[in-house]
Design a protein around this motif. Structure first.
Motif, short mmCIF file in Angstrom:
data_model
loop_
_atom_site.label_atom_id
_atom_site.label_comp_id
_atom_site.label_asym_id
_atom_site.label_seq_id
_atom_site.Cartn_x
_atom_site.Cartn_y
_atom_site.Cartn_z
N PHE A 138 -0.10 1.12 7.60
CA PHE A 138 -0.75 2.00 6.63
C PHE A 138 -2.25 1.96 6.92
O PHE A 138 -2.87 0.90 6.88
CB PHE A 138 -0.49 1.51 5.20
N GLU A 197 -6.19 4.02 6.42
CA GLU A 197 -6.96 4.99 5.65
C GLU A 197 -8.43 4.89 6.05
O GLU A 197 -8.86 3.89 6.62
CB GLU A 197 -6.80 4.74 4.14
N TYR A 228 -8.29 4.55 -6.23
CA TYR A 228 -8.99 3.82 -5.18
C TYR A 228 -10.50 4.00 -5.34
O TYR A 228 -11.27 3.04 -5.23
CB TYR A 228 -8.54 4.32 -3.80
N LYS A 253 2.30 2.09 -3.45
CA LYS A 253 1.30 2.65 -4.37
C LYS A 253 0.96 4.09 -3.98
O LYS A 253 0.81 4.96 -4.84
CB LYS A 253 0.04 1.79 -4.35
N TYR A 254 0.86 4.35 -2.68
CA TYR A 254 0.44 5.67 -2.23
C TYR A 254 1.53 6.72 -2.45
O TYR A 254 1.29 7.79 -3.04
CB TYR A 254 0.04 5.63 -0.76
N LYS A 298 0.82 -1.21 0.00
CA LYS A 298 0.00 0.00 0.00
C LYS A 298 0.86 1.27 0.00
O LYS A 298 0.57 2.23 -0.72
CB LYS A 298 -0.92 0.00 1.23
N LYS A 299 1.91 1.27 0.80
CA LYS A 299 2.78 2.44 0.88
C LYS A 299 3.42 2.76 -0.47
O LYS A 299 3.50 3.92 -0.88
CB LYS A 299 3.87 2.21 1.93
N VAL A 345 -5.60 9.28 4.27
CA VAL A 345 -4.56 8.29 4.51
C VAL A 345 -3.76 8.72 5.73
O VAL A 345 -3.36 9.87 5.85
CB VAL A 345 -3.64 8.14 3.28
N PRO A 358 0.32 10.16 -4.49
CA PRO A 358 -0.83 10.17 -3.58
C PRO A 358 -2.15 10.54 -4.25
O PRO A 358 -3.17 9.91 -3.98
CB PRO A 358 -0.42 11.21 -2.53
N TYR A 395 -3.30 7.70 -6.37
CA TYR A 395 -3.72 6.58 -5.53
C TYR A 395 -5.16 6.76 -5.08
O TYR A 395 -5.98 5.84 -5.17
CB TYR A 395 -2.81 6.46 -4.30
N ILE A 396 -5.50 7.94 -4.58
CA ILE A 396 -6.85 8.19 -4.08
C ILE A 396 -7.88 8.15 -5.21
O ILE A 396 -8.96 7.58 -5.07
CB ILE A 396 -6.90 9.54 -3.33
N HIS A 418 -11.70 10.82 1.52
CA HIS A 418 -10.68 9.78 1.69
C HIS A 418 -9.45 10.37 2.38
O HIS A 418 -8.89 11.36 1.94
CB HIS A 418 -10.30 9.23 0.32
#
Length: 650
Positions: free
Chosen positions: A515, A517, A491, A479-480, A476-477, A505, A484, A487-488, A503
């Motif tokens: 991680f 969220e 998602y 990808k984020y 997850k880290k 994180v 960022p 990623y959102i 959303h």
């Protein structure tokens, strides 16, 4: 019906038994039969193969003769009609191949026809500085063809005695390997894999080899054979297939010359430790002065706290030096070059970490290991070439931490997944090296906390919180932090059944070990207009399919780390709805309490509560657990997919 059943058994037995698995001769039955009853999924079948390796008494070279007969069962087996034979070489010598003969057999007008491979269709390709490839493709291939081929390899590298693979990704009816080894060559012989030998016969042949000075040697002749060998099929949660393919391997241990000289080729670990200590790429790099005190002065926040100091050194190396993704642990290692260039291989990154920790009076030792894709190193004797990675063990206040600074998303004490390969060799140049277990330092977890309600306008919405610890957090880290915003946005796109709002994180540093969220969710098309509402409560699913599909698996199930999954949901029904049907509760365990599944639902004060927990308490399961794990994952999928809650308006 009984007579028909018996007839089917007899026919099946007949089909299997009439394949000619005694040699290269091809029968009409070999060509006509296009099914292998023991494995209906097979695309090709090795009917017969034999190898014969010996030291030529005139040239003193290692000669290996190979013969093989294959059946092409369908078009998907055509890839087996291109043969590639690796030939080893070094700066001075090379292996030579000769006597290549290959024939394709088909049936035409009920007669067997032969198509011979022509010499012009055999090619050699320079693969790298150590191997040349001899390649050819069979002519006139059809579904049902039978192919035979043979060749001879002459090798000056007697220390590299030819091994033999009994198992392949297609089944074999019969595989035999014959060896003749003179007594002045002593090899360590290792049988790998889970298939059992049907034949293992030895006999001594006197005076098989003679030298110019009158010296002679006796030979040990050995026959190894297996029959009815199943295909090896890759599946999820395994390390490299080289750990499990049934085969025989040789490592020259001692050579005794006819003049009385003795050369100990395979060293003990005591000897190997001495060599590694003086090795310019390992021992001489360990403990080298880094001259980084000036840069580190501003890094330390509390030099009196050893653990905090170690974590800050670890992050300093992560943030300032980049792994170039090379696994050269015994070649071209220079910590000095790494400090200058800011980029280097595995050894350079982690030896720099070792040196800085040691300079700051932290107890550290290097560990050699082999990554999951590289295979398990043998514990029988030192084979340094089987290692391709180095990490650091730090001992602080009585606790040990395994460290790798090649990835700046790793938390302190966390290893890359590629390193989770059961064991490694801890180097201690004072007290001697030893094998140690390589394990993840904690159980990885995935948690979903879902809090929903039915609004006044009869829609379902609520808040969802997720938390990942360990390896799920690592994914997850990455990808984020890569992007960022993207990623959102992505998602929200993935959650097609809901609209994602607000959303957030909760992670500060790339190497945090968690991680988390949260977001608000509005369910699309969730208006409740009928008297009865049918609801699958699982917005998120732990697994999309059962990873275990084989009828039988003979090799271990290697997850790499222990894992835990939790899904908790609360649905506020208000005063408008009541529950009239809920899924049945489940409580189950894997054998020997190595895993647990709990599924519970209840209604409490107008709230529907659901709890689903899955644990895998071991990182490595023996093959005997396969059927239980297959059923276990099937139950997980059943709970996620088929759980149905029925609500009714009051």
């Amino acid at each position: 019906m009984k007579q028909l059943y018996l007839l089917a058994i007899l026919l099946s037995s007949s089909v299997y038994s009439q394949f000619n698995s005694k040699g290269l001769d091809v029968t009409k039955f070999d060509i006509e039969t296009n099914i292998y009853t023991k494995d209906s999924t097979a695309n090709a079948l090795i009917i017969y193969e034999t190898g014969n390796s010996y030291i030529d008494k005139n040239t003193f070279k290692l000669v290996t003769e190979v013969k093989r007969k294959l059946k092409i069962l369908n078009r998907n087996g055509f890839d087996k009609t291109t043969i590639t034979i690796p030939l080893y070489k070094n700066d001075k010598n090379s292996e030579k191949i000769s006597e290549i003969r290959a024939t394709t057999y088909n049936l035409e007008n009920n007669d067997i026809t032969k198509t011979q491979l022509e010499r012009k269709d055999i090619f050699e390709e320079n693969y790298n500085d150590r191997y040349t490839l001899s390649k050819f493709t069979f002519p006139n291939i059809k579904e049902g063809s039978v192919i035979t081929y043979s060749y001879t390899i002459e090798s000056p590298f007697i220390y590299k005695y030819k091994g033999w693979e009994f198992q392949d990704n297609i089944p074999k009816l019969y595989s035999e390997y014959n060896t003749s080894i003179p007594g002045n060559y002593e090899y360590s012989i290792k049988l790998v894999g889970l298939q059992k030998l049907d034949t293992h016969d030895q006999k001594l042949v006197k005076n098989c080899l003679s030298a110019f000075n009158g010296g002679t040697a006796d030979c040990t002749k050995t026959v190894y054979a297996m029959s009815n060998i199943p295909a090896f099929i890759d599946e999820e949660y395994m390390t490299t297939k080289d750990n499990y393919l049934s085969r025989i391997e040789y490592e020259l241990k001692v050579f005794r010359g006819f003049d009385g000289t003795v050369d100990n080729i395979t060293k003990t670990w005591k000897d190997t430790d001495k060599e590694l200590k003086s090795d310019e790429n390992i021992g001489r790099q360990l403990g080298k002065k880094t001259n980084l005190d000036g840069l580190l002065a501003n890094v330390f926040t509390d030099k009196s706290n050893t653990l905090i100091k170690a974590k800050e050194i670890y992050q300093f190396v992560q943030d300032n030096y980049t792994w170039n993704e090379e696994y050269k642990i015994f070649n071209d290692v220079s910590v000095k070059d790494l400090i200058k260039e800011k980029s280097g291989n595995v050894s350079e990154i982690n030896i720099l970490l070792y040196n800085i920790l040691e300079e700051n009076e932290i107890n550290v030792k290097p560990i050699l290991l082999s990554t999951r894709n590289n295979g398990l190193p043998t514990k029988l004797y030192p084979v340094i070439s089987e290692f391709n990675y180095i990490i650091v063990q730090a001992t602080i206040d009585g606790k040990t931490y395994l460290l790798d600074a090649t990835d700046n998303y790793l938390s302190f004490g966390e290893l890359p997944y590629r390193c989770l390969n059961q064991y490694g060799r801890l180097l201690d140049f004072k007290n001697g090296s030893e094998w140690i277990d390589i394990e993840a330092d904690k159980t990885s977890t995935t948690q979903y906390l879902v809090d929903l309600q039915i609004s006044d306008d009869n829609k379902i919405n609520g808040t969802i919180k997720t938390k990942y610890v360990g390896y799920p957090a690592l994914l997850k880290k990455k990808k984020y932090f890569e992007n960022p915003t993207e990623y959102i946005d992505n998602y929200a796109d993935i959650q097609t059944s809901i609209t994602v709002l607000d959303h957030e994180v909760y992670v500060i540093n790339k190497n945090d070990d968690e991680f988390s969220e949260s977001f608000k969710a509005e369910f699309d098309d969730s208006s409740i207009n009928s008297d009865n509402v049918y609801l699958n409560p699982f917005i998120f699913k732990f697994f999309k399919e059962n990873p275990f599909k084989l009828q039988e698996r003979t090799y271990p199930i290697d997850f790499g780390y222990k894992n835990s999954f939790l899904y908790s949901m609360q649905l506020d029904l208000g005063d408008k709805y009541e529950v009239i049907d809920m899924p049945k509760e489940i409580n189950g365990v894997l054998p020997n309490n190595t895993g647990e599944i709990i599924f519970q639902t209840k209604v409490d004060d107008d709230k529907l509560l659901l709890f689903f927990k899955v644990t895998l308490k071991e990182s490595l399961y023996d093959a005997a657990y396969y059927d239980a794990l297959k059923m276990y994952f099937g139950k997980i999928l059943d709970v996620q997919t088929n759980s149905l809650i029925v609500l009714k308006k009051k």
